[in-house]
Write a protein that holds these residues in place. Structure first.
Motif, PDB file in Angstrom:
ATOM      1  N   GLY A 159       0.802  -1.212   0.000  1.00 13.46           N
ATOM      2  CA  GLY A 159       0.000   0.000   0.000  1.00 13.46           C
ATOM      3  C   GLY A 159       0.835   1.262   0.000  1.00 13.46           C
ATOM      4  N   ALA A 160       0.223   2.368  -0.398  1.00 13.12           N
ATOM      5  CA  ALA A 160       0.881   3.672  -0.407  1.00 13.12           C
ATOM      6  C   ALA A 160      -0.180   4.744  -0.194  1.00 13.12           C
ATOM      7  CB  ALA A 160       1.621   3.917  -1.719  1.00 13.12           C
ATOM      8  N   GLY A 161       0.241   5.858   0.380  1.00 15.61           N
ATOM      9  CA  GLY A 161      -0.699   6.936   0.595  1.00 15.61           C
ATOM     10  C   GLY A 161      -0.004   8.273   0.709  1.00 15.61           C
ATOM     11  N   ILE A 162      -0.723   9.336   0.381  1.00 18.01           N
ATOM     12  CA  ILE A 162      -0.241  10.698   0.570  1.00 18.01           C
ATOM     13  C   ILE A 162      -1.284  11.469   1.371  1.00 18.01           C
ATOM     14  CG2 ILE A 162       1.230  10.769  -1.474  1.00 18.01           C
ATOM     15  CD1 ILE A 162      -0.996  12.289  -2.919  1.00 18.01           C
ATOM     16  N   VAL A 173      -2.849  -2.897  -2.783  1.00 15.97           N
ATOM     17  CA  VAL A 173      -2.944  -4.058  -3.665  1.00 15.97           C
ATOM     18  C   VAL A 173      -2.748  -5.313  -2.825  1.00 15.97           C
ATOM     19  CG1 VAL A 173      -1.883  -5.262  -5.611  1.00 15.97           C
ATOM     20  CG2 VAL A 173      -2.123  -2.770  -5.672  1.00 15.97           C
ATOM     21  N   GLU A 174      -3.590  -6.327  -3.049  1.00 16.57           N
ATOM     22  CA  GLU A 174      -3.500  -7.575  -2.304  1.00 16.57           C
ATOM     23  C   GLU A 174      -3.307  -8.744  -3.261  1.00 16.57           C
ATOM     24  OE1 GLU A 174      -7.296  -7.259  -0.308  1.00 16.57           O
ATOM     25  OE2 GLU A 174      -6.287  -6.796   1.571  1.00 16.57           O
ATOM     26  N   LEU A 175      -2.455  -9.711  -2.858  1.00 17.64           N
ATOM     27  CA  LEU A 175      -2.141 -10.871  -3.684  1.00 17.64           C
ATOM     28  C   LEU A 175      -2.273 -12.133  -2.838  1.00 17.64           C
ATOM     29  CD1 LEU A 175       1.070  -9.367  -5.332  1.00 17.64           C
ATOM     30  CD2 LEU A 175      -1.164  -9.605  -6.433  1.00 17.64           C
ATOM     31  N   PRO A 176      -3.448 -12.770  -2.837  1.00 13.62           N
ATOM     32  CA  PRO A 176      -3.610 -14.006  -2.073  1.00 13.62           C
ATOM     33  C   PRO A 176      -3.325 -15.253  -2.929  1.00 13.62           C
ATOM     34  CG  PRO A 176      -5.736 -13.229  -2.818  1.00 13.62           C
ATOM     35  CD  PRO A 176      -4.718 -12.247  -3.343  1.00 13.62           C
TER      36      PRO A 176
END
Length: 387
Positions: A159-162, A173-176
């Motif tokens: 994840g990223a945020g400003i 983003v998730e990758l299961p």
């Protein structure tokens, strides 16, 4: 007389609890204010808006969500390192977004619902930057039979945020991945999900602020069961979509009291399961509208009282589309109402939040009523390392 005794006992119990080694954080605060966490500044926001971690340095945070259930607890820390003042954070046993029924269906011996989560925060010229990485994994095997049976599962989140004083935006983003196999048989699910969150703080007057908020989440997964020996495979596609659009008004009633009133204009949770050559099933919950109210009052410099309520007008529907058959649909309409109460206590470097069980106020403690009521539903504690 009895009322005074009940309140005295409740207060003393909460003060004593604040000296116990267990700790808790501000998920409890927003929960006891009617679930208005999307619309106010709170350290639980960092999972939606990673850039906000820069506002909450030098903290150790614990969430005790279910009494005597360690697996539901989380503990985290936000610590500055280096001359630049960058923030590094870590959370242990943090909940993740994985359908429990799907995990247990493919890998019955595994649990994939908690992760270790790392944060990085840096203050830039015009905004604050935050990065997030989470990882969860579990494995099981049994080779006592003719063929070795193996199960494995993992979940990766990036994840990223400003953020700045007027806005917060977050991306995740998730990758299961889940796998079961025994001999030639194999059952595997792989997927991808993306989530977007955003809010904007619009100062209308010195005492009132408007906060529009929007979120969108979309996940897709493909499951393939191969029985081996050249038999036909079973293929299922899963999709999940969640969205919410809301606007809130934050009022500073006076220096000791704030109120949050939010309108969820539209919300939808939709899951789809489509099995090849069999058919499709769609479950959908729509909220239109949802109303939220939260009040926070500083009673004393060390004591805060909270009350919250939410009323959701929702419709639930299930639609089944058999391959080559007749579509069937069912629906239900609901009016959901919840109310919550809480207290916050600050003692030195510790800040404690508690979700109160109103049953104690009605019945009194056990030695008066004979009812074994818990004083709180959940707890949160912050330890401020800067003090």
């Amino acid at each position: 007389m009895r009322q005074k005794l009940v309140f005295t006992i409740l207060f003393v119990a909460l003060v004593i609890a604040s000296f116990m080694p267990s700790a808790f954080a501000t998920e409890t605060r927003v929960q006891t204010m009617g679930g208005v966490g999307y619309f106010i500044q709170d350290n639980s926001n960092i999972f939606y808006f990673p850039g906000t971690i820069n506002k909450y340095s030098n903290q150790v945070v614990s969430e005790l969500r279910v009494k005597n259930t360690d697996n539901s607890y989380s503990v985290g820390a936000h610590l500055p390192f280096g001359a630049s003042g960058d923030i590094y954070g870590i959370y242990l046993n943090q909940p993740i977004n994985m359908p429990a029924d799907l995990v247990s269906d493919i890998t019955p011996h595994l649990t994939l619902d908690r992760s270790a989560t790392l944060f990085f925060g840096r203050k830039l010229t015009d905004y604050d930057l935050g990065l997030l990485f989470s990882f969860a994994t579990d494995r099981w095997s049994d080779d006592t039979g003719a063929d070795k049976e193996e199960e494995s599962a993992r979940h990766i989140g990036i994840g990223a945020g400003i953020s700045n004083e007027m806005m917060d935006a977050g991306l995740k983003v998730e990758l299961p991945s889940i796998t079961w196999k025994e001999g030639q048989e194999k059952d595997h699910l792989g997927g991808f999900a993306i989530g977007l969150d955003g809010r904007y703080f619009i100062q209308q007057t010195s005492t009132m602020q408007l906060v529009p908020f929007g979120m969108f989440y979309y996940g897709s997964g493909a499951r393939e069961y191969d029985p081996g020996s050249g038999a036909d495979k079973t293929e299922i596609d899963y999709k999940q979509m969640n969205m919410k659009f809301a606007i809130a008004a934050n009022y500073k009633l006076n220096k000791n009291n704030i109120a949050v009133l939010a309108l969820e204009v539209f919300g939808m949770d939709k899951t789809t399961s489509d099995q090849k050559n069999v058919g499709e099933s769609i479950d959908k919950t729509t909220t239109m509208p949802g109303l939220y109210l939260g009040i926070e009052s500083t009673v004393k410099p060390w004591l805060v009282g909270r009350i919250g309520a939410q009323q959701l007008y929702q419709s639930e529907s299930n639609e089944v589309k058999p391959e080559g058959g007749t579509k069937a649909e069912s629906s239900d309409y609901m009016n959901v109402f919840n109310v919550s109460f809480g207290l916050g206590i600050k003692l030195g470097s510790f800040a404690l939040d508690a979700s109160l069980n109103e049953g104690v106020l009605f019945d009194g403690p056990h030695f008066i009523s004979g009812y074994a009521n818990n004083i709180t539903h959940r707890l949160s504690i912050i330890y401020d390392l800067s003090n």
